[in-house]
Motif scaffolding. Structure first.
Motif, PDB file in Angstrom:
ATOM      1  N   HIS A 136     153.698  78.814  28.902  1.00  0.00           N
ATOM      2  CA  HIS A 136     152.858  79.699  29.737  1.00  0.00           C
ATOM      3  C   HIS A 136     153.713  80.308  30.840  1.00  0.00           C
ATOM      4  CE1 HIS A 136     148.978  78.416  27.942  1.00  0.00           C
ATOM      5  NE2 HIS A 136     149.554  77.225  27.844  1.00  0.00           N
ATOM      6  N   GLY A 137     154.885  80.804  30.463  1.00  0.00           N
ATOM      7  CA  GLY A 137     155.894  81.177  31.444  1.00  0.00           C
ATOM      8  C   GLY A 137     155.870  82.622  31.900  1.00  0.00           C
ATOM      9  N   ARG A 138     154.923  83.421  31.431  1.00  0.00           N
ATOM     10  CA  ARG A 138     154.843  84.807  31.905  1.00  0.00           C
ATOM     11  C   ARG A 138     153.674  84.960  32.868  1.00  0.00           C
ATOM     12  NH1 ARG A 138     157.623  88.660  28.760  1.00  0.00           N
ATOM     13  NH2 ARG A 138     159.515  87.632  28.001  1.00  0.00           N
ATOM     14  N   GLY A 139     153.421  86.182  33.295  1.00  0.00           N
ATOM     15  CA  GLY A 139     152.330  86.435  34.231  1.00  0.00           C
ATOM     16  C   GLY A 139     150.965  86.224  33.604  1.00  0.00           C
ATOM     17  N   PHE A 140     149.957  86.279  34.465  1.00  0.00           N
ATOM     18  CA  PHE A 140     148.583  85.972  34.069  1.00  0.00           C
ATOM     19  C   PHE A 140     148.103  86.819  32.888  1.00  0.00           C
ATOM     20  CE2 PHE A 140     143.985  86.606  34.588  1.00  0.00           C
ATOM     21  CZ  PHE A 140     143.536  85.311  34.755  1.00  0.00           C
ATOM     22  N   TRP A 141     148.231  88.155  33.000  1.00  0.00           N
ATOM     23  CA  TRP A 141     147.667  89.032  31.963  1.00  0.00           C
ATOM     24  C   TRP A 141     148.466  88.959  30.676  1.00  0.00           C
ATOM     25  CZ3 TRP A 141     142.924  90.027  32.743  1.00  0.00           C
ATOM     26  CH2 TRP A 141     142.438  90.176  34.045  1.00  0.00           C
ATOM     27  N   ARG A 142     149.784  88.879  30.794  1.00  0.00           N
ATOM     28  CA  ARG A 142     150.615  88.754  29.584  1.00  0.00           C
ATOM     29  C   ARG A 142     150.277  87.441  28.869  1.00  0.00           C
ATOM     30  NH1 ARG A 142     155.791  90.246  27.534  1.00  0.00           N
ATOM     31  NH2 ARG A 142     155.451  92.151  28.708  1.00  0.00           N
ATOM     32  N   VAL A 211     137.336  79.173  23.941  1.00  0.00           N
ATOM     33  CA  VAL A 211     138.672  79.734  23.709  1.00  0.00           C
ATOM     34  C   VAL A 211     139.256  80.272  25.012  1.00  0.00           C
ATOM     35  CG1 VAL A 211     139.975  81.490  22.432  1.00  0.00           C
ATOM     36  CG2 VAL A 211     138.106  80.256  21.297  1.00  0.00           C
ATOM     37  N   LEU A 212     138.438  81.007  25.768  1.00  0.00           N
ATOM     38  CA  LEU A 212     138.902  81.563  27.046  1.00  0.00           C
ATOM     39  C   LEU A 212     139.244  80.442  28.030  1.00  0.00           C
ATOM     40  CD1 LEU A 212     139.174  84.452  28.293  1.00  0.00           C
ATOM     41  CD2 LEU A 212     136.907  84.098  29.297  1.00  0.00           C
ATOM     42  N   GLY A 213     138.391  79.435  28.106  1.00  0.00           N
ATOM     43  CA  GLY A 213     138.620  78.319  29.024  1.00  0.00           C
ATOM     44  C   GLY A 213     139.857  77.527  28.644  1.00  0.00           C
ATOM     45  N   HIS A 214     140.088  77.363  27.350  1.00  0.00           N
ATOM     46  CA  HIS A 214     141.274  76.629  26.883  1.00  0.00           C
ATOM     47  C   HIS A 214     142.549  77.338  27.315  1.00  0.00           C
ATOM     48  CE1 HIS A 214     144.290  75.372  23.786  1.00  0.00           C
ATOM     49  NE2 HIS A 214     143.771  74.197  24.062  1.00  0.00           N
ATOM     50  N   TRP A 215     142.555  78.688  27.185  1.00  0.00           N
ATOM     51  CA  TRP A 215     143.730  79.419  27.662  1.00  0.00           C
ATOM     52  C   TRP A 215     143.855  79.316  29.179  1.00  0.00           C
ATOM     53  CZ3 TRP A 215     142.741  83.744  30.853  1.00  0.00           C
ATOM     54  CH2 TRP A 215     143.903  84.173  31.515  1.00  0.00           C
ATOM     55  N   LEU A 216     142.750  79.549  29.895  1.00  0.00           N
ATOM     56  CA  LEU A 216     142.820  79.616  31.356  1.00  0.00           C
ATOM     57  C   LEU A 216     143.310  78.298  31.949  1.00  0.00           C
ATOM     58  CD1 LEU A 216     142.356  81.318  33.859  1.00  0.00           C
ATOM     59  CD2 LEU A 216     139.962  80.574  33.855  1.00  0.00           C
ATOM     60  N   ILE A 217     142.812  77.178  31.457  1.00  0.00           N
ATOM     61  CA  ILE A 217     143.268  75.904  32.022  1.00  0.00           C
ATOM     62  C   ILE A 217     144.718  75.645  31.602  1.00  0.00           C
ATOM     63  CG2 ILE A 217     142.375  74.413  30.165  1.00  0.00           C
ATOM     64  CD1 ILE A 217     142.536  73.678  33.959  1.00  0.00           C
ATOM     65  N   GLY A 218     145.090  76.120  30.413  1.00  0.00           N
ATOM     66  CA  GLY A 218     146.495  75.985  29.986  1.00  0.00           C
ATOM     67  C   GLY A 218     147.420  76.771  30.907  1.00  0.00           C
ATOM     68  N   TYR A 219     146.990  77.985  31.278  1.00  0.00           N
ATOM     69  CA  TYR A 219     147.803  78.803  32.181  1.00  0.00           C
ATOM     70  C   TYR A 219     147.902  78.136  33.557  1.00  0.00           C
ATOM     71  CZ  TYR A 219     149.264  82.482  35.307  1.00  0.00           C
ATOM     72  OH  TYR A 219     149.938  83.177  36.269  1.00  0.00           O
ATOM     73  N   LEU A 220     146.753  77.756  34.113  1.00  0.00           N
ATOM     74  CA  LEU A 220     146.740  77.159  35.451  1.00  0.00           C
ATOM     75  C   LEU A 220     147.514  75.848  35.474  1.00  0.00           C
ATOM     76  CD1 LEU A 220     143.005  77.762  36.477  1.00  0.00           C
ATOM     77  CD2 LEU A 220     145.027  78.950  37.358  1.00  0.00           C
ATOM     78  N   HIS A 222     150.031  74.851  34.006  1.00  0.00           N
ATOM     79  CA  HIS A 222     151.494  74.926  33.938  1.00  0.00           C
ATOM     80  C   HIS A 222     152.070  75.828  35.028  1.00  0.00           C
ATOM     81  CE1 HIS A 222     150.389  73.525  29.873  1.00  0.00           C
ATOM     82  NE2 HIS A 222     151.469  72.792  30.008  1.00  0.00           N
ATOM     83  N   ASN A 223     151.192  76.389  35.890  1.00  0.00           N
ATOM     84  CA  ASN A 223     151.671  77.311  36.926  1.00  0.00           C
ATOM     85  C   ASN A 223     151.155  77.024  38.325  1.00  0.00           C
ATOM     86  OD1 ASN A 223     153.275  79.569  35.462  1.00  0.00           O
ATOM     87  ND2 ASN A 223     151.462  79.297  34.183  1.00  0.00           N
ATOM     88  N   HIS A 224     149.949  76.500  38.437  1.00  0.00           N
ATOM     89  CA  HIS A 224     149.349  76.297  39.757  1.00  0.00           C
ATOM     90  C   HIS A 224     148.697  74.926  39.805  1.00  0.00           C
ATOM     91  CE1 HIS A 224     149.894  80.585  40.520  1.00  0.00           C
ATOM     92  NE2 HIS A 224     149.358  80.820  39.334  1.00  0.00           N
ATOM     93  N   GLY A 225     148.958  74.184  40.860  1.00  0.00           N
ATOM     94  CA  GLY A 225     148.296  72.892  40.989  1.00  0.00           C
ATOM     95  C   GLY A 225     149.252  71.824  41.483  1.00  0.00           C
ATOM     96  N   GLU A 226     148.713  70.621  41.626  1.00  0.00           N
ATOM     97  CA  GLU A 226     149.469  69.524  42.232  1.00  0.00           C
ATOM     98  C   GLU A 226     150.450  68.898  41.238  1.00  0.00           C
ATOM     99  OE1 GLU A 226     146.409  66.752  43.307  1.00  0.00           O
ATOM    100  OE2 GLU A 226     145.154  68.358  44.098  1.00  0.00           O
ATOM    101  N   ILE A 227     151.606  68.516  41.774  1.00  0.00           N
ATOM    102  CA  ILE A 227     152.580  67.765  40.972  1.00  0.00           C
ATOM    103  C   ILE A 227     152.767  66.406  41.633  1.00  0.00           C
ATOM    104  CG2 ILE A 227     154.965  67.644  40.187  1.00  0.00           C
ATOM    105  CD1 ILE A 227     155.035  70.632  39.975  1.00  0.00           C
TER     106      ILE A 227
END
Ligand SMILES: [Zn+2]
Ligand SMILES: [Zn+2]
Length: 328
Positions: A136-142, A211-220, A222-227
């Motif tokens: 999930h290494g590109r921008g949100f829309w891509r 399907v939309l939720g699966h992508w959205l949580i996958g994007y978030l 790997h890009n935004h959130g606690e480590i």
């Protein structure tokens, strides 16, 4: 590049279903429109938006909400992910079939196809470099365009070995061949029950959301959130996306999942709500599931660095773990 010796890879990958011979196998490839998942998602979303707007009713919305929660919780999180892919708990075969069947109802793929996608992504993310599609290494829309309607075609795919228990299972093979058609019996039932409104909301809107939720949580995730923990040498870190814990049935604790992929419990610290784990705990009390694996049951990983030690202490202090420890 030369074939990596097994000793050069983290020990945790020694028993992975995926195996690569050189780095380019998880790095080089092209992303193309998928003539399977593209029309499937666009058709479902169009039907949900147009048909759903024209036929909304309290009954249809209740069917949508109840059906979506059911297939995400019991199907995707417990059946497809925690059981079929990670085998993180044991249960009777009939229950496993029921959970995986409900997972197919999410509308992402067949059970074996979903396992293949997950395993390639999981393996690639643990290596130093992988294709942006896999991390999930590109921008949100891509990333949305790629993950929702495209597929990655690697120049030379790594080998993926699925154990016969899954790959040769006749029920799973049947679901794999017919995963899209598995929506039809429910569409017919809902049409008979409540007309087109029940079909648009009970099937099309539910599949679109899944399907939309699966992508959205996958994007978030790997890009935004606690480590809290870092897997050293990995191409990307998982993130805990706290505000989605109930919507994702606990799947949002992805930093925890990268650290302990084999754990049946995803929310580890106090306050990390994990509905999937709550259901597993309840089923365990009725003897319907057993041998639930927790982080402390997994082999140590030298590449794993914990940034917040208190998280571990909280995880071990949970009531169900203490009950389980006392019983064994
Ligand atoms: Zn991940
Ligand atoms: Zn996983």
């Amino acid at each position: 590049m030369n074939t990596p010796s097994r000793s050069e890879l983290p020990a945790a990958l020694a028993h992975h279903r995926v195996r690569h011979r050189y780095a380019a196998q998880v790095r080089d490839g092209v992303v193309r429109f998928s003539w399977t998942k593209g029309p499937w998602f666009i058709g479902m979303a169009a039907a949900a938006l147009l048909g759903g707007a024209l036929t909304a009713s309290a009954g249809a919305l209740a069917l949508y909400a109840g059906g979506t929660a059911l297939v995400l919780l019991l199907g995707h999180s417990l059946g497809s992910h925690r059981k079929l892919i990670h085998d993180s708990f044991q249960c009777p075969r009939w229950l496993e079939y029921l959970l995986v069947y409900l997972g197919v109802q999410v509308g992402l793929a067949g059970p074996i196809g979903l396992l293949r996608q997950h395993e390639l992504r999981d393996y690639a993310q643990r290596l130093p470099h992988c294709h942006d599609f896999l991390r999930h290494g590109r921008g949100f829309w891509r990333d949305a365009w790629w993950q929702l309607v495209c597929e990655l075609r690697l120049a030379d795919e790594p080998t993926l070995t699925i154990e016969p228990r899954i790959a040769a299972d006749r029920f799973y093979r049947f679901l794999e061949r017919s995963w899209m058609a598995q929506q039809l019996p429910w569409a017919l039932l809902f049409w008979w029950w409540g007309g087109w409104g029940f079909v648009f909301w009970g099937v099309c809107a539910r599949v679109t959301t899944g399907v939309l939720g699966h992508w959205l949580i996958g994007y978030l995730a790997h890009n935004h959130g606690e480590i809290h923990r870092v897997v050293e040498g990995a191409a990307v870190q998982g993130r805990n996306v706290r505000f989605t814990s109930l919507l994702t049935m606990g799947e949002c604790w992805h930093n925890n999942h990268h650290a302990y992929p084999g754990s049946a419990r995803l929310g580890l610290a106090r306050g990390e709500w994990d509905p999937g784990w709550w259901v597993l705990s309840a089923l365990a009390r009725f003897g319907l599931v057993w041998s639930l694996r927790l982080p402390q049951d997994l082999p140590p990983r030298p590449e794993l660095k914990t940034l917040v030690p208190a998280v571990e202490a909280n995880a071990k202090a949970c009531r169900f773990c203490a009950t389980r420890a006392a019983a064994t």
